[in-house]
Design a protein around this motif. Sequence first.
Motif, short mmCIF file in Angstrom:
data_model
loop_
_atom_site.label_atom_id
_atom_site.label_comp_id
_atom_site.label_asym_id
_atom_site.label_seq_id
_atom_site.Cartn_x
_atom_site.Cartn_y
_atom_site.Cartn_z
N GLY B 3 52.59 35.37 31.94
CA GLY B 3 51.14 34.93 31.83
C GLY B 3 51.21 33.59 32.90
O GLY B 3 51.75 33.87 34.19
N VAL B 4 50.66 32.50 32.57
CA VAL B 4 50.74 31.29 33.66
C VAL B 4 51.79 30.40 33.15
O VAL B 4 51.87 30.08 32.00
CB VAL B 4 49.45 30.55 33.53
N THR B 5 52.83 30.03 34.13
CA THR B 5 53.82 29.24 33.80
C THR B 5 53.70 27.81 34.70
O THR B 5 53.23 27.94 35.76
CB THR B 5 55.23 29.61 34.11
N ALA B 24 52.58 29.14 38.23
CA ALA B 24 52.84 30.38 38.94
C ALA B 24 52.21 31.45 37.64
O ALA B 24 52.36 31.21 36.48
CB ALA B 24 54.51 30.77 38.86
N GLN B 25 51.81 32.58 38.30
CA GLN B 25 51.17 33.43 37.18
C GLN B 25 51.78 34.86 37.83
O GLN B 25 51.84 35.24 38.98
CB GLN B 25 49.65 33.51 37.17
N ASP B 26 52.11 35.84 36.97
CA ASP B 26 52.51 37.15 36.81
C ASP B 26 51.54 38.18 36.57
O ASP B 26 51.88 39.27 36.45
CB ASP B 26 53.77 37.35 36.58
N MET B 27 50.01 37.75 36.75
CA MET B 27 49.23 39.00 36.34
C MET B 27 48.38 39.40 37.41
O MET B 27 47.39 40.06 37.23
CB MET B 27 48.00 38.20 35.36
N ASN B 28 49.00 38.96 38.65
CA ASN B 28 48.16 39.47 40.03
C ASN B 28 46.77 38.98 40.17
O ASN B 28 45.86 39.68 40.62
CB ASN B 28 48.23 41.08 40.16
N CYS B 91 47.15 24.35 34.91
CA CYS B 91 46.68 25.54 35.87
C CYS B 91 46.19 26.59 35.12
O CYS B 91 46.62 26.98 33.91
CB CYS B 91 48.11 25.86 36.49
N ALA B 92 45.51 27.26 35.79
CA ALA B 92 44.71 28.51 35.28
C ALA B 92 44.65 29.76 36.32
O ALA B 92 44.61 29.17 37.26
CB ALA B 92 43.52 28.07 34.62
N SER B 93 44.63 30.92 35.92
CA SER B 93 44.36 31.92 36.72
C SER B 93 43.31 32.77 36.15
O SER B 93 42.93 32.77 34.72
CB SER B 93 45.46 32.60 36.86
N SER B 94 42.41 33.45 36.85
CA SER B 94 41.64 34.70 36.28
C SER B 94 41.43 35.90 37.42
O SER B 94 41.67 35.43 38.62
CB SER B 94 40.16 33.87 36.17
N PRO B 95 41.18 36.99 36.77
CA PRO B 95 41.06 37.91 37.80
C PRO B 95 39.76 38.13 38.60
O PRO B 95 39.80 38.65 39.69
CB PRO B 95 41.21 39.10 36.86
N GLY B 96 38.64 37.31 38.01
CA GLY B 96 37.33 37.44 38.90
C GLY B 96 36.67 36.15 39.24
O GLY B 96 35.79 36.08 39.27
N GLY B 97 37.57 35.11 38.95
CA GLY B 97 36.88 33.70 39.49
C GLY B 97 36.59 32.98 38.44
O GLY B 97 36.90 33.42 37.03
N GLN B 102 39.60 32.67 31.92
CA GLN B 102 40.50 31.93 32.66
C GLN B 102 41.76 31.86 31.81
O GLN B 102 41.50 31.55 30.74
CB GLN B 102 40.09 30.40 33.01
N TYR B 103 43.00 32.06 32.35
CA TYR B 103 44.21 32.00 31.49
C TYR B 103 44.95 30.64 31.97
O TYR B 103 45.32 30.65 32.93
CB TYR B 103 44.95 33.26 31.70
N PHE B 104 45.10 29.94 30.88
CA PHE B 104 45.67 28.58 31.27
C PHE B 104 47.18 28.67 30.71
O PHE B 104 47.74 29.28 29.77
CB PHE B 104 44.91 27.51 30.09
#
Lengths: 112, 113
Positions: B3-5, B24-28, B91-97, B102-104
Amino acid sequence: AQSVTQPDIHITVSEGASLELRCNYSYGATPYLFWYVQSPGQGLQLLLKYFSGDTLVQGIKGFEAEFKRSQSSFNLRKPSVHWSDAAEYFCAVDPTGNQFYFGTGTSLTVIP
Amino acid sequence: NAGVTQTPKFQVLKTGQSMTLQCAQDMNHEYMSWYRQDPGMGLRLIHYSVGAGITDQGEVPNGYNVSRSTTEDFPLRLLSAAPSQTSVYFCASSPGGLTDTQYFGPGTRLTVL
């Protein structure tokens, strides 16, 4: 000023009781609306979101939220609270699609 | 899938020191963002990125720099730390904005003395 308001800083409910957490926003057009939950020491997790359409939105963990345009509100509800629901709950809005504003949060305590 | 580290989990700095918070995130996911969380204020967006090589400012960007050289990594730099930057950083990531889920990450607690 544009804002997101969560009027309840802290709520205590008994396990099995119903729950409603309030959220109001003050943006001109209907923004994208979200509820996130933060368990102690953890990051946030999305519970549900509303963009358009049906004003009653179902989320994970048995939560739902209702969008009321006339009241500029997006309140979160759960019919029967479990002890594991104790956490911090954040309402959030995205008024434009490329900004994000969180409310100040509501801390939920669940008593047995 | 991690996920998000975020690293480090905790950090203490002296005023004027510099440091980089790693994410860092490993979900592309194309979209990544940084928030700070302060008591009684919820989370506030610092910077975000819509893809490698593209960054933009959020609500509270002053005092922070970001760059995005790869899809996976989005570091946050404090060039000269100030006590006002004492906070918990997510930090968060998301596939579409931002409007997508959002994955924290678990957060970094930073104290500036």
